[in-house]
Design a protein around this motif. Structure first.
Motif, mmCIF file in Angstrom:
data_model
loop_
_atom_site.group_PDB
_atom_site.id
_atom_site.type_symbol
_atom_site.label_atom_id
_atom_site.label_comp_id
_atom_site.label_asym_id
_atom_site.label_seq_id
_atom_site.Cartn_x
_atom_site.Cartn_y
_atom_site.Cartn_z
ATOM 1 N N VAL A 72 23.158 15.740 -5.543
ATOM 2 C CA VAL A 72 22.019 16.640 -5.758
ATOM 3 C C VAL A 72 21.026 15.967 -6.699
ATOM 4 N N GLN A 73 21.565 15.409 -7.787
ATOM 5 C CA GLN A 73 20.737 14.725 -8.786
ATOM 6 C C GLN A 73 20.008 13.526 -8.178
ATOM 7 N N ALA A 74 20.712 12.748 -7.360
ATOM 8 C CA ALA A 74 20.105 11.559 -6.728
ATOM 9 C C ALA A 74 18.958 11.968 -5.807
ATOM 10 N N PHE A 75 19.152 13.034 -5.047
ATOM 11 C CA PHE A 75 18.085 13.497 -4.147
ATOM 12 C C PHE A 75 16.881 13.994 -4.950
ATOM 13 N N LYS A 76 17.160 14.735 -6.025
ATOM 14 C CA LYS A 76 16.053 15.249 -6.859
ATOM 15 C C LYS A 76 15.288 14.099 -7.502
ATOM 16 N N GLN A 77 16.049 13.129 -8.000
ATOM 17 C CA GLN A 77 15.414 11.979 -8.653
ATOM 18 C C GLN A 77 14.555 11.202 -7.649
ATOM 19 N N HIS A 78 15.086 11.042 -6.435
ATOM 20 C CA HIS A 78 14.302 10.279 -5.458
ATOM 21 C C HIS A 78 13.100 11.075 -4.953
ATOM 22 N N MET A 79 13.197 12.396 -5.018
ATOM 23 C CA MET A 79 12.039 13.231 -4.668
ATOM 24 C C MET A 79 10.896 12.965 -5.659
ATOM 25 N N GLU A 80 11.247 12.909 -6.942
ATOM 26 C CA GLU A 80 10.249 12.577 -7.981
ATOM 27 C C GLU A 80 9.668 11.193 -7.732
ATOM 28 N N GLU A 81 10.567 10.242 -7.463
ATOM 29 C CA GLU A 81 10.130 8.867 -7.214
ATOM 30 C C GLU A 81 9.200 8.801 -6.009
ATOM 31 N N THR A 82 9.534 9.588 -5.000
ATOM 32 C CA THR A 82 8.728 9.601 -3.772
ATOM 33 C C THR A 82 7.308 10.095 -4.074
ATOM 34 N N GLN A 83 7.198 11.109 -4.928
ATOM 35 C CA GLN A 83 5.868 11.567 -5.370
ATOM 36 C C GLN A 83 5.114 10.421 -6.023
ATOM 37 N N GLY A 84 5.812 9.678 -6.868
ATOM 38 C CA GLY A 84 5.221 8.523 -7.536
ATOM 39 C C GLY A 84 4.807 7.445 -6.544
ATOM 40 N N GLN A 85 5.587 7.291 -5.480
ATOM 41 C CA GLN A 85 5.268 6.276 -4.466
ATOM 42 C C GLN A 85 4.005 6.654 -3.692
ATOM 43 N N ILE A 86 3.834 7.958 -3.456
ATOM 44 C CA ILE A 86 2.605 8.444 -2.802
ATOM 45 C C ILE A 86 1.407 8.146 -3.713
ATOM 46 N N GLU A 87 1.583 8.443 -5.005
ATOM 47 C CA GLU A 87 0.506 8.161 -5.967
ATOM 48 C C GLU A 87 0.202 6.667 -6.046
ATOM 49 N N ARG A 88 1.271 5.863 -5.905
ATOM 50 C CA ARG A 88 1.084 4.406 -5.947
ATOM 51 C C ARG A 88 0.202 3.936 -4.779
ATOM 52 N N ILE A 89 0.373 4.557 -3.627
ATOM 53 C CA ILE A 89 -0.482 4.199 -2.475
ATOM 54 C C ILE A 89 -1.926 4.626 -2.758
ATOM 55 N N ASP A 90 -2.107 5.818 -3.343
ATOM 56 C CA ASP A 90 -3.455 6.262 -3.720
ATOM 57 C C ASP A 90 -4.106 5.270 -4.688
ATOM 58 N N GLN A 91 -3.296 4.814 -5.635
ATOM 59 C CA GLN A 91 -3.742 3.848 -6.644
ATOM 60 C C GLN A 91 -4.161 2.531 -5.980
ATOM 61 N N LEU A 92 -3.350 2.115 -5.034
ATOM 62 C CA LEU A 92 -3.606 0.884 -4.264
ATOM 63 C C LEU A 92 -4.943 0.968 -3.522
ATOM 64 N N LEU A 93 -5.211 2.151 -2.965
ATOM 65 C CA LEU A 93 -6.459 2.351 -2.215
ATOM 66 C C LEU A 93 -7.668 2.307 -3.147
ATOM 67 N N GLU A 94 -7.467 2.786 -4.377
ATOM 68 C CA GLU A 94 -8.551 2.716 -5.364
ATOM 69 C C GLU A 94 -8.817 1.278 -5.781
ATOM 70 N N ALA A 95 -7.729 0.512 -5.901
ATOM 71 C CA ALA A 95 -7.855 -0.883 -6.340
ATOM 72 C C ALA A 95 -8.462 -1.787 -5.267
ATOM 73 N N GLU A 96 -8.141 -1.514 -4.014
ATOM 74 C CA GLU A 96 -8.629 -2.356 -2.909
ATOM 75 C C GLU A 96 -9.630 -1.527 -2.097
ATOM 76 N N SER A 97 -10.900 -1.638 -2.471
ATOM 77 C CA SER A 97 -11.909 -0.719 -1.924
ATOM 78 C C SER A 97 -12.164 -0.897 -0.419
ATOM 79 N N ASN A 98 -11.770 -2.031 0.155
ATOM 80 C CA ASN A 98 -11.984 -2.165 1.607
ATOM 81 C C ASN A 98 -10.800 -1.685 2.449
ATOM 82 N N LEU A 99 -9.827 -1.064 1.789
ATOM 83 C CA LEU A 99 -8.713 -0.475 2.549
ATOM 84 C C LEU A 99 -8.908 1.026 2.659
ATOM 85 N N LYS A 100 -8.978 1.531 3.895
ATOM 86 C CA LYS A 100 -9.080 2.979 4.122
ATOM 87 C C LYS A 100 -7.963 3.371 5.077
#
Ligand code: FE
Ligand code: FE
Ligand code: FE
Length: 165
Positions: free
Chosen positions: A41-69
């Motif tokens: 249960v704990q591992a799934f919850k922890q990875h759910m949090e991490e997954t949110q962070g991974q989505i944000e990381r992609i958003d961050q990546l798109l901000e950093a590389e302006s020619n990627l849409k």
């Protein structure tokens, strides 16, 4: 989407994993509810949090590389993997056998992600997206760590308990 260049292929892969992560964030909440071993249960919850962070990381990546849409698309593979996880929930009762099945389903997901991020890292390198490469490599490591953790939870307690259930 029409893919004619390696850059198109990179954008396609990035858009696909973005959809996959969003689907998975929802699915992990359900896996956590359906599991019974506290470590799992704990591992799934922890990875759910991490997954949110991974989505944000992609958003961050798109901000950093302006020619990627990103393109609007659905990852059909993740949809299928989540469907299979739901099927296995419907065919089991709460307990160790279900937990073993949930781990199997989750590891298929992690392996899909590892393959996807592995390719994306290679393409980011080739195309010279340095910041993107760094961010994608961080996520790749999280996926590998999650996969290893799930193996450890299965082999250290759940599988042997499930065998006698
Ligand atoms: Fe992920
Ligand atoms: Fe996909
Ligand atoms: Fe993952």
């Amino acid at each position: 989407m029409q893919i004619t260049t390696l850059n198109d292929l990179f954008i396609h892969g990035l858009s696909d994993i973005y959809s996959a992560e969003k689907q998975l964030a929802r699915a992990l909440a359900k896996l956590a509810r359906e599991a019974s071993t506290p470590e799992l249960v704990q591992a799934f919850k922890q990875h759910m949090e991490e997954t949110q962070g991974q989505i944000e990381r992609i958003d961050q990546l798109l901000e950093a590389e302006s020619n990627l849409k990103l393109k609007r698309m659905k990852c059909h593979a993740m949809e299928g993997l989540v469907d299979e996880a739901n099927e296995v929930i419907e065919s089991t009762e709460k307990g160790s056998v279900r937990d073993a099945a949930l781990i199997a389903a989750a590891q298929k997901v992690e392996h899909y992600e590892i393959a996807s991020y592995g390719t994306l890292c290679t393409l980011a390198d080739q195309l010279g997206y340095k910041k993107a490469k760094t961010l994608l490599a961080q996520t790749l490591e999280e996926e590998k760590t999650t996969d290893n953790l799930l193996t450890k939870i299965a082999t250290s307690k759940i599988n042997s308990k499930a065998e006698v259930e």
